[in-house]
Design a protein around this motif. Structure first.
Motif, PDB file in Angstrom:
ATOM      1  N   LYS A  60       5.143   1.574  -8.008  1.00 40.86           N
ATOM      2  CA  LYS A  60       4.377   1.672  -8.851  1.00 40.86           C
ATOM      3  C   LYS A  60       2.530   1.642  -8.440  1.00 40.86           C
ATOM      4  O   LYS A  60       1.526   2.372  -8.282  1.00 40.86           O
ATOM      5  N   ASN A  61       2.820   0.101  -8.309  1.00 46.18           N
ATOM      6  CA  ASN A  61       1.458  -0.554  -8.106  1.00 46.18           C
ATOM      7  C   ASN A  61       1.023  -0.112  -6.922  1.00 46.18           C
ATOM      8  O   ASN A  61       0.238   0.320  -6.133  1.00 46.18           O
ATOM      9  N   GLU A  64      -0.774   3.021  -6.868  1.00 52.47           N
ATOM     10  CA  GLU A  64      -1.747   3.303  -7.163  1.00 52.47           C
ATOM     11  C   GLU A  64      -2.703   2.995  -6.256  1.00 52.47           C
ATOM     12  O   GLU A  64      -3.895   2.967  -5.966  1.00 52.47           O
ATOM     13  N   ASN A  65      -2.942   1.726  -5.461  1.00 52.98           N
ATOM     14  CA  ASN A  65      -2.850   0.498  -4.584  1.00 52.98           C
ATOM     15  C   ASN A  65      -4.028   2.154  -3.691  1.00 52.98           C
ATOM     16  O   ASN A  65      -5.033   2.613  -3.761  1.00 52.98           O
ATOM     17  N   ILE A  67      -4.125   5.577  -4.362  1.00 53.35           N
ATOM     18  CA  ILE A  67      -4.419   6.111  -5.423  1.00 53.35           C
ATOM     19  C   ILE A  67      -6.438   5.837  -5.524  1.00 53.35           C
ATOM     20  O   ILE A  67      -7.457   6.713  -4.477  1.00 53.35           O
ATOM     21  N   MET A  68      -6.253   4.816  -5.529  1.00 47.94           N
ATOM     22  CA  MET A  68      -7.757   3.898  -5.744  1.00 47.94           C
ATOM     23  C   MET A  68      -8.647   3.594  -4.067  1.00 47.94           C
ATOM     24  O   MET A  68      -9.477   3.419  -4.817  1.00 47.94           O
ATOM     25  N   MET A  97       3.414   8.183 -13.492  1.00 49.57           N
ATOM     26  CA  MET A  97       3.228   8.513 -12.199  1.00 49.57           C
ATOM     27  C   MET A  97       2.757  10.381 -11.747  1.00 49.57           C
ATOM     28  O   MET A  97       1.772  10.751 -11.712  1.00 49.57           O
ATOM     29  N   SER A 100      -0.032  11.246 -14.035  1.00 45.58           N
ATOM     30  CA  SER A 100      -0.982  10.482 -13.805  1.00 45.58           C
ATOM     31  C   SER A 100      -1.725  11.124 -12.062  1.00 45.58           C
ATOM     32  O   SER A 100      -2.432  11.489 -11.332  1.00 45.58           O
ATOM     33  N   VAL A 104      -4.966  14.261  -9.006  1.00 42.27           N
ATOM     34  CA  VAL A 104      -5.655  12.911  -7.699  1.00 42.27           C
ATOM     35  C   VAL A 104      -5.697  14.774  -6.598  1.00 42.27           C
ATOM     36  O   VAL A 104      -5.051  15.161  -6.563  1.00 42.27           O
ATOM     37  N   ARG A 107      -2.955  14.637  -4.366  1.00 42.59           N
ATOM     38  CA  ARG A 107      -1.932  13.949  -4.714  1.00 42.59           C
ATOM     39  C   ARG A 107      -0.345  14.148  -4.232  1.00 42.59           C
ATOM     40  O   ARG A 107       0.226  13.572  -4.581  1.00 42.59           O
TER      41      ARG A 107
END
Length: 258
Positions: A60-61, A64-65, A67-68, A97, A100, A104, A107
């Motif tokens: 997940k982390n 997320e990295n 995505i951001m 996720m 989320s 995006v 995605r």
């Protein structure tokens, strides 16, 4: 060159996680560098290899990295199992996720972007997909070179194969034109029963000319069922049993198909 294989089937309980773990360790035993990705919020691959639920850094982390757009070490989440298999773990925090990813841009490509950072370090990356055809599974197939489909030789399992193949075809057309089907793998195979024999033959008749069907099937085995709570592969738990022999043959077949 690294090969990324998504182990996928929307039906639960068909042996995806057991196959991801034991094929992975089988390939390690054949001298390959292998990374297993736990893409299921249930975290069964993570738990099945003896890692805890409450890990600080998970898949997940990493997603997320991506995505951001944050710079990060892609190996921060990688764990090392005693049998030589590397793992990117997951837990229930991955549950959100799917939702989320909806907002995006591009995605479908998030997991691919992450795995591309790790490809040079491995010969194989195996993705243990969740039992659904949601956005995470679409990410897996977009990132993969091929899809390995574990299925029990049962009527309803064979019936659901049609839907899965439609999804694979759609992803190939829209996001990943090089996506191939690694093959259909019969799991939990009680081959002495006529029903299992009939269903395997029906799948071979319907799909045998379109795609590879692995010669070797995985038997229904208490030892394979028990390893989920032991944190090891079938090779460590029952190395002389039928389960270890069958997964060893599967690893050889996958390697020879490269």
């Amino acid at each position: 060159m690294c090969r990324v294989i998504a182990v996928a089937n929307q039906k639960g309980g068909c042996g995806k996680t057991a196959t991801s773990i034991n094929l992975g360790v089988g390939l390690v035993k054949l001298g390959q560098r292998v990374l297993a990705i736990d893409l299921d919020p249930q975290g069964h691959l993570t738990l099945g290899l003896g890692f805890p639920k409450n890990l600080r850094v998970t898949l997940k982390n990493m997603m997320e990295n991506i995505i951001m757009g944050i710079e990060f070490d892609p190996r921060e989440a990688v764990l090392h199992h005693a049998e030589g298999l590397d793992v990117v773990p997951s837990n229930k925090l991955l549950t959100g996720m799917d939702m989320s990813l909806i907002s995006v841009e591009e995605r479908e490509m998030v997991l691919k972007e992450y795995l591309d950072l790790l490809r040079d370090e491995y010969d194989y990356i195996l993705i243990d997909c969740m039992p659904s055809l949601g956005m995470l599974t679409i990410n897996a197939m977009t990132a993969a070179d091929s899809v390995l489909i574990p299925m029990q030789p049962q009527f309803y399992a064979a019936d659901g194969l049609t839907e899965l193949l439609k999804v694979i075809k759609g992803i190939k057309q829209r996001f990943n034109p090089e996506l191939a089907i690694e093959g259909i793998l019969f799991t939990m195979d009680a081959s002495r029963y006529n029903n299992a024999k009939r269903n395997k033959q029906a799948v071979r008749s319907a799909y045998g000319e379109q795609m590879h069907i692995f010669e070797n099937s995985i038997p229904r085995s208490e030892a394979i069922a028990e390893i989920a709570s032991e944190g090891v592969s079938i090779f460590a738990y029952d190395k002389r049993g039928k389960g270890a022999a069958s997964y060893g043959k599967l690893a050889e077949e996958v390697l020879h198909r490269a």
